[in-house]
Scaffold this active site. Structure first.
Site, PDB file in Angstrom:
ATOM      1  N   ASP A  90       0.749  -1.373  -0.078  1.00 39.31           N
ATOM      2  CA  ASP A  90       0.124   0.000   0.089  1.00 39.31           C
ATOM      3  C   ASP A  90       0.890   1.217   0.058  1.00 39.31           C
ATOM      4  OD1 ASP A  90       0.874  -0.558   2.777  1.00 39.31           O
ATOM      5  OD2 ASP A  90      -0.440   0.857   3.483  1.00 39.31           O
ATOM      6  N   ASP A 121       8.799   4.010  -1.216  1.00 40.76           N
ATOM      7  CA  ASP A 121       8.046   3.622  -0.314  1.00 40.76           C
ATOM      8  C   ASP A 121       6.655   2.903  -0.625  1.00 40.76           C
ATOM      9  OD1 ASP A 121       6.860   3.082   2.373  1.00 40.76           O
ATOM     10  OD2 ASP A 121       6.537   5.249   2.752  1.00 40.76           O
ATOM     11  N   GLU A 152      -0.111  -0.391   5.792  1.00 39.08           N
ATOM     12  CA  GLU A 152       1.035  -0.048   6.638  1.00 39.08           C
ATOM     13  C   GLU A 152       0.921   1.517   6.861  1.00 39.08           C
ATOM     14  OE1 GLU A 152       4.663   1.671   8.424  1.00 39.08           O
ATOM     15  OE2 GLU A 152       3.973   2.095   6.228  1.00 39.08           O
TER      16      GLU A 152
HETATM   17 ZN   LIG Z   1       6.849   2.472   4.035  1.00 41.15          ZN
END
Ligand SMILES: [Zn+2]
Length: 448
Positions: A90, A121, A152
């Site tokens: 995610d 990320d 997350e």
């Molecule tokens: Zn992350």
């Protein structure tokens, strides 16, 4: 062909592969993006790893409703150690789309970097894991487990709860949390500490209702003035956090964070000083830090000549390793109550609390990773802290007390994770892939 050449070759189609992954808008917030996007991203990850020998790879529904990709792959020697690879599929929402110079979900090359939401990320880290496994092929002396979670960024704790209730599924000798980054491009680092945190709301009450400041101001106990005094007592003139009972002299012993770089990363204005009497790394990784997140009081627009009877503030206290979050919470409550003037009534309500994390350094996995990173980047590996919390690391540490947990990844400061114009340096993906491959190849022998 050696690992380095193999990864260099595998890097050629890598941009197209990451572009495909970034195009999936996997923001795990159904109010902003359709949940099918997360389902697509989960399937993408599942297919990729299933094709690399994780034949049992499957989705597990976690308690917050998100799906984690979980799988395993046995090595040639069943007695060999087990390594768990972690990442998340995610991403953060793009936020202000007009602040992006390139479309957030179209991977775009500029100045040698690849721009797009999640490029670093954490999709860039997942790509590095895939490249490492492809480069190794069947030359895999150890056992692997995989978990790629899907919530997350939401902080809803799906995987944390899942790990606690299914400890056997992810148990490992070493856990590589691929969701942080180096201090700078090309400077390899393992993140070994995370600060914990305490969030409270402090409420001050002094009178039954608002009073006219002309008629009563001067003697009437002003709740907002009391709150301001209390908040001011939490820092000294230099900006050190000064909560009675909390040590604010601890030192960071890993890599330093150069102050000039910090000023640039943070965007500090000309003439404005950095806070505290320690180094930047002391202040952000080794010492407690208080932040006032919000204050309830009349906003300027609409305010009148009235004394405020009640005021409140939300406070965030970052707790470094070496301190217990419960003790820090107790110290903060005691400090606020002791600092309250004029006998005003004070209530301090706890909203959230999380423990700091400290990885065990100097174990066989840490040494093997250090050697692998030094070789892949051509520079010795250093250690970093991280100012924020990753609650999952505490869950891993509590659930698998004997496991070595190490955080690493492609999210260096220029990646601007969580901000508009996120990007990844492809060189970081290549070097991380090579580090992971070298580590997986050599760790069993170094463990002895
Ligand atoms: Zn992350």
């Amino acid at each position: 062909m050696d690992l380095r050449s193999r990864i260099a070759e595998l890097m050629r189609p890598a941009r197209g592969e990451l572009a495909e992954f970034v195009a999936i808008r996997s923001v795990a917030d159904p109010r902003q993006f359709p949940p099918e996007e997360c389902a697509k991203a989960a399937q993408w990850v599942l297919d990729k790893f299933a094709g690399l020998g994780f034949s049992d790879a499957h989705l597990e529904r976690t308690p917050d409703g998100s799906d984690a990709v979980i799988g395993s792959r046995s090595g040639s020697d069943p007695a060999a150690p087990t390594v768990l690879l972690y990442a998340h599929y995610d991403v953060q929402p793009p936020l202000d789309e007009s602040a992006w110079r390139t479309p957030p979900f179209e991977l775009t090359e500029a100045d040698g970097r690849w721009y797009g939401r999640g490029a670093a990320d954490c999709k860039g880290n997942i790509l590095a894991q895939l490249l490492a496994l492809r480069a190794l092929g069947n030359d895999m002396p150890l056992n692997l487990k995989l978990v790629v979670e899907g919530s997350e960024e939401q902080g809803t704790g799906g995987l944390e709860a899942f790990v606690a209730s299914h400890p056997e599924m992810l148990s490992a000798d070493t856990i590589l949390v691929c969701d942080t980054g180096n201090a700078a491009v090309g400077h390899p680092a393992a993140t070994v500490t995370l600060r914990g945190m305490v969030n409270v709301v402090v409420t001050v009450q002094a009178m039954a209702s608002e009073l006219h400041s002309g008629m009563f101001g001067g003697a009437a106990p002003d709740a907002l003035a009391a709150l301001i005094l209390m908040l001011a007592s939490l820092r000294d003139q230099q900006g050190n956090t000064t909560i009675a009972g909390l040590d604010n002299t601890q030192r960071w012993t890993g890599a330093p964070y150069p102050p000039e770089q910090f000023r640039t990363d943070v965007g500090v204005l000309e003439g404005v000083a950095l806070l505290g009497d320690g180094s930047v790394s002391d202040m952000i990784w080794a010492r407690p830090a208080i932040t006032v997140l919000g204050i309830d009081c009349p906003p300027v627009t609409g305010s009148t000549a009235a004394i405020v009877p009640r005021a409140a503030a939300r406070l965030n206290l970052r707790v470094p390793p070496g301190m217990a979050a419960d003790d820090a919470h107790a110290a903060l409550v005691d400090h606020l109550k002791a600092a309250a003037p004029w006998g005003v009534h004070v209530a301090v309500d706890l909203e959230a609390i999380g423990s700091p994390f400290q990885a065990a350094v100097g174990g066989p996995a840490f040494d093997a990773l250090g050697a692998a990173m030094s070789e892949a980047y051509g520079r010795p590996m250093t250690t970093l802290g991280q100012g924020g919390s990753i609650p999952l690391c505490n869950v891993f540490a509590d659930t698998y007390p004997d496991a070595e947990i190490i955080l690493l990844g492609v999210e260096e400061p220029l990646a601007l994770i969580h901000a508009p114009n996120e990007s990844v340096d492809p060189g970081e993906i290549r070097a991380l892939a090579e580090s992971l491959a070298l580590f997986l190849q050599r760790y069993p022998a170094m463990r002895g």
